[in-house]
Design a protein around this motif. Sequence first.
Motif, PDB file in Angstrom:
ATOM      1  N   ILE A  77       0.862  -1.186   0.000  1.00  0.00           N
ATOM      2  CA  ILE A  77       0.000   0.000   0.000  1.00  0.00           C
ATOM      3  C   ILE A  77       0.893   1.228   0.000  1.00  0.00           C
ATOM      4  O   ILE A  77       1.772   1.350   0.859  1.00  0.00           O
ATOM      5  N   ASP A  78       0.679   2.123  -0.957  1.00  0.00           N
ATOM      6  CA  ASP A  78       1.494   3.333  -1.101  1.00  0.00           C
ATOM      7  C   ASP A  78       2.984   3.000  -1.189  1.00  0.00           C
ATOM      8  O   ASP A  78       3.829   3.705  -0.631  1.00  0.00           O
ATOM      9  N   GLY A  79       3.328   1.881  -1.830  1.00  0.00           N
ATOM     10  CA  GLY A  79       4.719   1.478  -2.008  1.00  0.00           C
ATOM     11  C   GLY A  79       5.354   0.862  -0.777  1.00  0.00           C
ATOM     12  O   GLY A  79       6.551   0.605  -0.759  1.00  0.00           O
ATOM     13  N   GLU A  80       4.581   0.610   0.261  1.00  0.00           N
ATOM     14  CA  GLU A  80       5.110   0.054   1.514  1.00  0.00           C
ATOM     15  C   GLU A  80       4.574  -1.359   1.707  1.00  0.00           C
ATOM     16  O   GLU A  80       3.385  -1.607   1.541  1.00  0.00           O
ATOM     17  N   ASP A  81       5.470  -2.294   2.065  1.00  0.00           N
ATOM     18  CA  ASP A  81       5.058  -3.671   2.317  1.00  0.00           C
ATOM     19  C   ASP A  81       4.438  -3.771   3.708  1.00  0.00           C
ATOM     20  O   ASP A  81       5.085  -3.441   4.705  1.00  0.00           O
ATOM     21  N   LEU A  82       3.178  -4.215   3.751  1.00  0.00           N
ATOM     22  CA  LEU A  82       2.442  -4.324   5.006  1.00  0.00           C
ATOM     23  C   LEU A  82       1.796  -5.698   5.107  1.00  0.00           C
ATOM     24  O   LEU A  82       1.752  -6.451   4.136  1.00  0.00           O
ATOM     25  N   LEU A  83       1.289  -6.027   6.282  1.00  0.00           N
ATOM     26  CA  LEU A  83       0.552  -7.262   6.527  1.00  0.00           C
ATOM     27  C   LEU A  83      -0.858  -6.914   6.966  1.00  0.00           C
ATOM     28  O   LEU A  83      -1.053  -5.970   7.733  1.00  0.00           O
ATOM     29  N   ILE A  84      -1.828  -7.689   6.502  1.00  0.00           N
ATOM     30  CA  ILE A  84      -3.196  -7.567   6.991  1.00  0.00           C
ATOM     31  C   ILE A  84      -3.562  -8.910   7.601  1.00  0.00           C
ATOM     32  O   ILE A  84      -3.407  -9.948   6.966  1.00  0.00           O
ATOM     33  N   MET A  85      -4.012  -8.887   8.850  1.00  0.00           N
ATOM     34  CA  MET A  85      -4.394 -10.130   9.525  1.00  0.00           C
ATOM     35  C   MET A  85      -5.549  -9.873  10.466  1.00  0.00           C
ATOM     36  O   MET A  85      -5.853  -8.726  10.803  1.00  0.00           O
ATOM     37  N   LYS A  86      -6.188 -10.953  10.882  1.00  0.00           N
ATOM     38  CA  LYS A  86      -7.261 -10.848  11.864  1.00  0.00           C
ATOM     39  C   LYS A  86      -6.647 -10.724  13.256  1.00  0.00           C
ATOM     40  O   LYS A  86      -5.529 -11.174  13.494  1.00  0.00           O
ATOM     41  N   GLU A  87      -7.397 -10.138  14.158  1.00  0.00           N
ATOM     42  CA  GLU A  87      -6.892  -9.952  15.516  1.00  0.00           C
ATOM     43  C   GLU A  87      -6.581 -11.295  16.177  1.00  0.00           C
ATOM     44  O   GLU A  87      -5.670 -11.385  16.993  1.00  0.00           O
ATOM     45  N   ALA A  88      -7.287 -12.341  15.808  1.00  0.00           N
ATOM     46  CA  ALA A  88      -7.057 -13.663  16.398  1.00  0.00           C
ATOM     47  C   ALA A  88      -5.663 -14.205  16.089  1.00  0.00           C
ATOM     48  O   ALA A  88      -5.141 -15.046  16.822  1.00  0.00           O
ATOM     49  N   ASP A  89      -5.023 -13.715  15.009  1.00  0.00           N
ATOM     50  CA  ASP A  89      -3.676 -14.160  14.646  1.00  0.00           C
ATOM     51  C   ASP A  89      -2.595 -13.478  15.474  1.00  0.00           C
ATOM     52  O   ASP A  89      -1.428 -13.858  15.411  1.00  0.00           O
ATOM     53  N   ILE A  90      -2.957 -12.461  16.234  1.00  0.00           N
ATOM     54  CA  ILE A  90      -1.999 -11.729  17.066  1.00  0.00           C
ATOM     55  C   ILE A  90      -1.838 -12.468  18.386  1.00  0.00           C
ATOM     56  O   ILE A  90      -2.807 -12.787  19.054  1.00  0.00           O
ATOM     57  N   MET A  91      -0.572 -12.747  18.749  1.00  0.00           N
ATOM     58  CA  MET A  91      -0.298 -13.489  19.990  1.00  0.00           C
ATOM     59  C   MET A  91      -0.281 -12.596  21.221  1.00  0.00           C
ATOM     60  O   MET A  91      -0.632 -13.040  22.301  1.00  0.00           O
ATOM     61  N   GLY A  92       0.152 -11.349  21.061  1.00  0.00           N
ATOM     62  CA  GLY A  92       0.180 -10.461  22.215  1.00  0.00           C
ATOM     63  C   GLY A  92       0.768  -9.109  21.866  1.00  0.00           C
ATOM     64  O   GLY A  92       1.303  -8.899  20.784  1.00  0.00           O
ATOM     65  N   VAL A  93       0.669  -8.190  22.817  1.00  0.00           N
ATOM     66  CA  VAL A  93       1.179  -6.831  22.667  1.00  0.00           C
ATOM     67  C   VAL A  93       2.491  -6.729  23.436  1.00  0.00           C
ATOM     68  O   VAL A  93       2.589  -7.181  24.580  1.00  0.00           O
ATOM     69  N   ILE A  94       3.506  -6.161  22.795  1.00  0.00           N
ATOM     70  CA  ILE A  94       4.814  -5.977  23.423  1.00  0.00           C
ATOM     71  C   ILE A  94       4.839  -4.599  24.058  1.00  0.00           C
ATOM     72  O   ILE A  94       4.603  -3.594  23.378  1.00  0.00           O
TER      73      ILE A  94
END
Length: 112
Positions: A77-94
């Motif tokens: 997006i706008d020349g930047e490599d990003l990831l789109i995922m569901k919240e369930a794929d997130i293991m935790g907040v650092i």
Amino acid sequence: MKFRPLHDRVVIRRAEGDIKSKGGIIIPDTAKEKPQEGEVIAVGPGARDENGTLVPLEVKAGDFILFGKWSGTEVKIDGEDLLIMKEADIMGVIDKSETAATDKTVAAKKAA
């Protein structure tokens, strides 16, 4: 960025991987392992439960997160490599503030 994810999806910018190994060897881009942590750039409004009530997401833009190795879909997006995922794929907040405080404590102990 002009992208707004839908439902419980999250847009993530991967953290930069190390360019040197611990032994000082420079690792080329093709041999680098992709980091499994990143920064949340944008979040959707949330998912709906069985009753149709909107359940907001627990992560917010600016959070640093840890996610699974094969999680998400890579997009540009706008020349930047990003990831789109569901919240369930997130293991935790650092929590970066705790990490910084721990690093200072370890450095002080080494100096002593």
